[in-house]
Design a protein around this motif. Structure first.
Motif, PDB file in Angstrom:
ATOM      1  N   PHE A 176      42.694  37.215  32.260  1.00 18.81           N
ATOM      2  CA  PHE A 176      43.104  36.755  33.590  1.00 18.81           C
ATOM      3  C   PHE A 176      43.852  37.849  34.354  1.00 18.81           C
ATOM      4  CE2 PHE A 176      42.754  32.807  31.092  1.00 18.81           C
ATOM      5  CZ  PHE A 176      41.847  32.114  31.897  1.00 18.81           C
ATOM      6  N   ASP A 177      43.516  39.078  34.060  1.00 18.90           N
ATOM      7  CA  ASP A 177      44.112  40.192  34.785  1.00 18.90           C
ATOM      8  C   ASP A 177      43.690  40.121  36.258  1.00 18.90           C
ATOM      9  OD1 ASP A 177      45.435  43.040  34.290  1.00 18.90           O
ATOM     10  OD2 ASP A 177      43.806  43.295  35.719  1.00 18.90           O
ATOM     11  N   ASP A 178      44.587  40.576  37.139  1.00 17.64           N
ATOM     12  CA  ASP A 178      44.303  40.491  38.575  1.00 17.64           C
ATOM     13  C   ASP A 178      43.030  41.245  38.953  1.00 17.64           C
ATOM     14  OD1 ASP A 178      46.558  38.972  38.920  1.00 17.64           O
ATOM     15  OD2 ASP A 178      47.839  40.663  39.503  1.00 17.64           O
ATOM     16  N   ARG A 179      42.801  42.381  38.316  1.00 17.18           N
ATOM     17  CA  ARG A 179      41.595  43.158  38.631  1.00 17.18           C
ATOM     18  C   ARG A 179      40.336  42.427  38.177  1.00 17.18           C
ATOM     19  NH1 ARG A 179      43.720  48.398  35.659  1.00 17.18           N
ATOM     20  NH2 ARG A 179      44.635  46.698  34.428  1.00 17.18           N
TER      21      ARG A 179
ATOM     22  N   LEU B 200      39.998  39.122  37.843  1.00 17.55           N
ATOM     23  CA  LEU B 200      39.795  37.975  38.741  1.00 17.55           C
ATOM     24  C   LEU B 200      39.260  38.438  40.099  1.00 17.55           C
ATOM     25  CD1 LEU B 200      42.964  35.822  37.946  1.00 17.55           C
ATOM     26  CD2 LEU B 200      40.645  35.575  37.053  1.00 17.55           C
ATOM     27  N   THR B 201      39.744  39.582  40.581  1.00 17.44           N
ATOM     28  CA  THR B 201      39.196  40.134  41.818  1.00 17.44           C
ATOM     29  C   THR B 201      37.717  40.479  41.654  1.00 17.44           C
ATOM     30  OG1 THR B 201      41.360  41.051  42.398  1.00 17.44           O
ATOM     31  CG2 THR B 201      39.436  41.960  43.533  1.00 17.44           C
ATOM     32  N   GLY B 202      37.368  41.037  40.500  1.00 17.15           N
ATOM     33  CA  GLY B 202      35.972  41.345  40.229  1.00 17.15           C
ATOM     34  C   GLY B 202      35.108  40.103  40.155  1.00 17.15           C
ATOM     35  N   VAL B 203      35.641  39.035  39.578  1.00 15.55           N
ATOM     36  CA  VAL B 203      34.889  37.768  39.526  1.00 15.55           C
ATOM     37  C   VAL B 203      34.625  37.254  40.943  1.00 15.55           C
ATOM     38  CG1 VAL B 203      35.025  35.343  38.835  1.00 15.55           C
ATOM     39  CG2 VAL B 203      35.694  37.137  37.229  1.00 15.55           C
TER      40      VAL B 203
ATOM     41  N   LEU C 292      30.882  36.804  42.717  1.00 15.02           N
ATOM     42  CA  LEU C 292      30.390  35.559  43.297  1.00 15.02           C
ATOM     43  C   LEU C 292      30.037  35.730  44.775  1.00 15.02           C
ATOM     44  CD1 LEU C 292      32.861  33.013  41.649  1.00 15.02           C
ATOM     45  CD2 LEU C 292      30.454  33.373  41.077  1.00 15.02           C
ATOM     46  N   LEU C 293      30.879  36.458  45.504  1.00 15.17           N
ATOM     47  CA  LEU C 293      30.602  36.694  46.927  1.00 15.17           C
ATOM     48  C   LEU C 293      29.308  37.481  47.102  1.00 15.17           C
ATOM     49  CD1 LEU C 293      31.487  36.587  49.907  1.00 15.17           C
ATOM     50  CD2 LEU C 293      32.764  38.717  49.504  1.00 15.17           C
ATOM     51  N   LEU C 294      29.133  38.510  46.315  1.00 17.13           N
ATOM     52  CA  LEU C 294      27.915  39.314  46.407  1.00 17.13           C
ATOM     53  C   LEU C 294      26.692  38.491  46.030  1.00 17.13           C
ATOM     54  CD1 LEU C 294      26.715  42.099  46.924  1.00 17.13           C
ATOM     55  CD2 LEU C 294      27.161  42.663  44.518  1.00 17.13           C
ATOM     56  N   THR C 295      26.831  37.599  45.050  1.00 20.96           N
ATOM     57  CA  THR C 295      25.714  36.735  44.662  1.00 20.96           C
ATOM     58  C   THR C 295      25.312  35.813  45.801  1.00 20.96           C
ATOM     59  OG1 THR C 295      26.444  36.783  42.346  1.00 20.96           O
ATOM     60  CG2 THR C 295      24.962  35.004  42.994  1.00 20.96           C
TER      61      THR C 295
ATOM     62  N   ALA D  34      27.449  48.530  40.150  1.00 21.26           N
ATOM     63  CA  ALA D  34      28.498  49.439  39.685  1.00 21.26           C
ATOM     64  C   ALA D  34      28.024  50.884  39.763  1.00 21.26           C
ATOM     65  CB  ALA D  34      28.904  49.088  38.260  1.00 21.26           C
ATOM     66  N   ALA D  35      26.695  51.090  39.725  1.00 16.62           N
ATOM     67  CA  ALA D  35      26.147  52.446  39.791  1.00 16.62           C
ATOM     68  C   ALA D  35      26.280  53.055  41.181  1.00 16.62           C
ATOM     69  CB  ALA D  35      24.673  52.431  39.368  1.00 16.62           C
ATOM     70  N   VAL D  36      26.469  52.221  42.210  1.00 13.94           N
ATOM     71  CA  VAL D  36      26.633  52.728  43.579  1.00 13.94           C
ATOM     72  C   VAL D  36      28.073  52.536  44.047  1.00 13.94           C
ATOM     73  CG1 VAL D  36      24.225  52.464  44.219  1.00 13.94           C
ATOM     74  CG2 VAL D  36      25.789  50.538  44.529  1.00 13.94           C
ATOM     75  N   GLN D  37      29.000  52.484  43.072  1.00 17.61           N
ATOM     76  CA  GLN D  37      30.444  52.525  43.331  1.00 17.61           C
ATOM     77  C   GLN D  37      30.984  51.265  44.005  1.00 17.61           C
ATOM     78  OE1 GLN D  37      31.428  56.132  45.413  1.00 17.61           O
ATOM     79  NE2 GLN D  37      30.340  57.451  43.981  1.00 17.61           N
ATOM     80  N   PHE D  38      30.301  50.138  43.843  1.00 18.57           N
ATOM     81  CA  PHE D  38      30.862  48.892  44.359  1.00 18.57           C
ATOM     82  C   PHE D  38      31.698  48.247  43.270  1.00 18.57           C
ATOM     83  CE2 PHE D  38      30.783  44.307  45.205  1.00 18.57           C
ATOM     84  CZ  PHE D  38      31.268  44.298  46.507  1.00 18.57           C
ATOM     85  N   GLN D  39      32.914  47.890  43.607  1.00 19.59           N
ATOM     86  CA  GLN D  39      33.840  47.335  42.634  1.00 19.59           C
ATOM     87  C   GLN D  39      33.582  45.837  42.460  1.00 19.59           C
ATOM     88  OE1 GLN D  39      36.148  48.893  40.832  1.00 19.59           O
ATOM     89  NE2 GLN D  39      36.048  50.931  41.735  1.00 19.59           N
ATOM     90  N   GLU D  40      33.005  45.466  41.342  1.00 25.30           N
ATOM     91  CA  GLU D  40      32.820  44.058  40.987  1.00 25.30           C
ATOM     92  C   GLU D  40      33.265  43.881  39.536  1.00 25.30           C
ATOM     93  OE1 GLU D  40      29.866  43.693  38.711  1.00 25.30           O
ATOM     94  OE2 GLU D  40      30.267  45.831  38.804  1.00 25.30           O
ATOM     95  N   LEU D  41      32.906  42.769  38.923  1.00 22.96           N
ATOM     96  CA  LEU D  41      33.430  42.433  37.597  1.00 22.96           C
ATOM     97  C   LEU D  41      33.132  43.523  36.579  1.00 22.96           C
ATOM     98  CD1 LEU D  41      34.667  40.528  35.504  1.00 22.96           C
ATOM     99  CD2 LEU D  41      32.463  39.352  35.366  1.00 22.96           C
ATOM    100  N   PHE D  42      31.900  43.963  36.499  1.00 22.04           N
ATOM    101  CA  PHE D  42      31.541  44.953  35.479  1.00 22.04           C
ATOM    102  C   PHE D  42      32.245  46.283  35.713  1.00 22.04           C
ATOM    103  CE2 PHE D  42      28.494  48.177  33.830  1.00 22.04           C
ATOM    104  CZ  PHE D  42      28.654  47.885  32.490  1.00 22.04           C
ATOM    105  N   ARG D  43      32.353  46.695  36.976  1.00 22.86           N
ATOM    106  CA  ARG D  43      33.008  47.972  37.278  1.00 22.86           C
ATOM    107  C   ARG D  43      34.496  47.903  36.964  1.00 22.86           C
ATOM    108  NH1 ARG D  43      31.547  52.568  40.258  1.00 22.86           N
ATOM    109  NH2 ARG D  43      33.140  54.117  39.788  1.00 22.86           N
ATOM    110  N   TYR D  44      35.143  46.797  37.303  1.00 19.83           N
ATOM    111  CA  TYR D  44      36.563  46.639  36.964  1.00 19.83           C
ATOM    112  C   TYR D  44      36.760  46.632  35.450  1.00 19.83           C
ATOM    113  CZ  TYR D  44      38.264  45.704  41.692  1.00 19.83           C
ATOM    114  OH  TYR D  44      38.633  45.828  43.013  1.00 19.83           O
ATOM    115  N   ALA D  45      35.858  45.963  34.718  1.00 20.73           N
ATOM    116  CA  ALA D  45      35.962  45.944  33.260  1.00 20.73           C
ATOM    117  C   ALA D  45      35.794  47.345  32.689  1.00 20.73           C
ATOM    118  CB  ALA D  45      34.924  44.999  32.677  1.00 20.73           C
TER     119      ALA D  45
END
Length: 310
Positions: free
Chosen positions: A64-67, A69-72, A76-79, A230-241
């Protein structure tokens, strides 16, 4: 008294009743062997991971780290945004594909052929690196800017995922529209309904039973495909992880954490897909199947009634 008379006068012995059938259950040795092998493989996998040098405590520490949760939230928004682009584009392409105009039909066919035939990751990199080809984006008096400033990671992700999804949604929508019998359209036109009203009132409600199940699968697939951005530098769940794993020295544990979050989100979407499919199945099933919650209530009710009877 003769022997025949004695035989006739003697009481008849009742015939013996049918013998009880002794049922011998069929033994499925193949099932037993398969079950043993499956359990053995599962136990060996669990044992292997148990022997590995994995810091399992890192998973709940960062769950439940802030980063994360932000990635989650960004995932969802991108989906949602990508699916909106894909569904709207898919509907337009499906109508163009079914059009009797050879130009529009050919354009839709080429679009579907191209985007279905190239990988999503390649499309993302193409959009992201178009700045090497075009220095500016010039839309006349509407908009003009450097391409690098215009093509942000979010826009790259939306274009790469949404436009690719539109090609698949076009085929799904086209299949749903073609699944409705042509007699429905002919009858509607005979009653004086316009083409648009026929689509809205007659064709589309019946086509939804065919369109909804694969669309639900596409939503779930889109949720997982967002990890490619994540390969194009967009910060989402996988990139934050990934970032947390590199900084904390527990990269594998953070991959497990991301996988757990993806499982949670896809499970929730699967439940929603079930109820949406059940809603649109009302016109084809006389009695809708019981929902999981109704089955649980029925089992609990039967258990309590047996307990009272005892």
């Amino acid at each position: 008294m003769t022997a025949d008379t004695e035989k006739a006068a003697a009481p008849e012995t009742p015939a013996a009743g049918p013998q009880a059938i002794k049922a011998v259950p069929v033994r499925h040795y193949g099932r037993y062997l398969t079950a043993v092998i499956a359990i053995g493989l599962l136990a060996s996998i669990v044992y292997a991971f148990g022997q590995g040098k994995i810091n399992w405590h890192a998973v709940p520490d960062y769950f439940f780290d802030d980063r994360i949760l932000t990635g989650v939230g960004k995932t969802l928004l991108l989906t949602v945004l990508s699916m909106v682009i894909g569904i709207v584009g898919g509907i337009v392409l499906a109508v163009m594909r079914l059009s009797k105009n050879p130009v529009t039909s050919s354009i839709a066919w080429f679009y579907i052929w191209f985007f279905r035939g190239t990988p999503v990751l390649v499309q993302l990199f193409v959009w992201f690196n178009l700045g090497l080809v075009f220095q500016y984006i010039n839309l006349g008096p509407i908009y003009k800017d450097y391409w690098s400033s215009f093509m942000t990671p979010l826009l790259t992700a939306l274009l790469g995922l949404g436009l690719n999804e539109a090609a698949y949604m076009a085929e799904i929508c086209r299949a749903g529209l073609l699944a409705v019998d042509e007699g429905q359209t002919e009858a509607s036109h005979a009653l004086g309904m316009s083409h648009a009203k026929t689509l809205r009132r007659i064709v589309i409600p019946q086509a939804m039973r065919v369109i909804v199940p694969p669309t639900g699968n596409e939503v779930i697939n889109m949720l997982k495909t967002t990890s490619l951005v994540a390969a194009v530098q967009f910060q989402e769940l996988f990139r934050y992880a990934q970032d947390i794993g590199q900084n904390s020295g527990a990269p594998v544990e953070m991959y497990f954490l991301a996988a757990a979050w993806y499982l949670i989100m896809t499970s929730i979407l699967s439940v929603g897909q079930y109820y949406v499919e059940r809603y649109y199945a009302r016109g084809s099933s006389r009695q809708l199947p019981a929902t999981p919650w109704q089955k649980v209530r029925a089992h609990l009710g039967s258990f309590s009634s047996r307990k009272v009877a005892v």
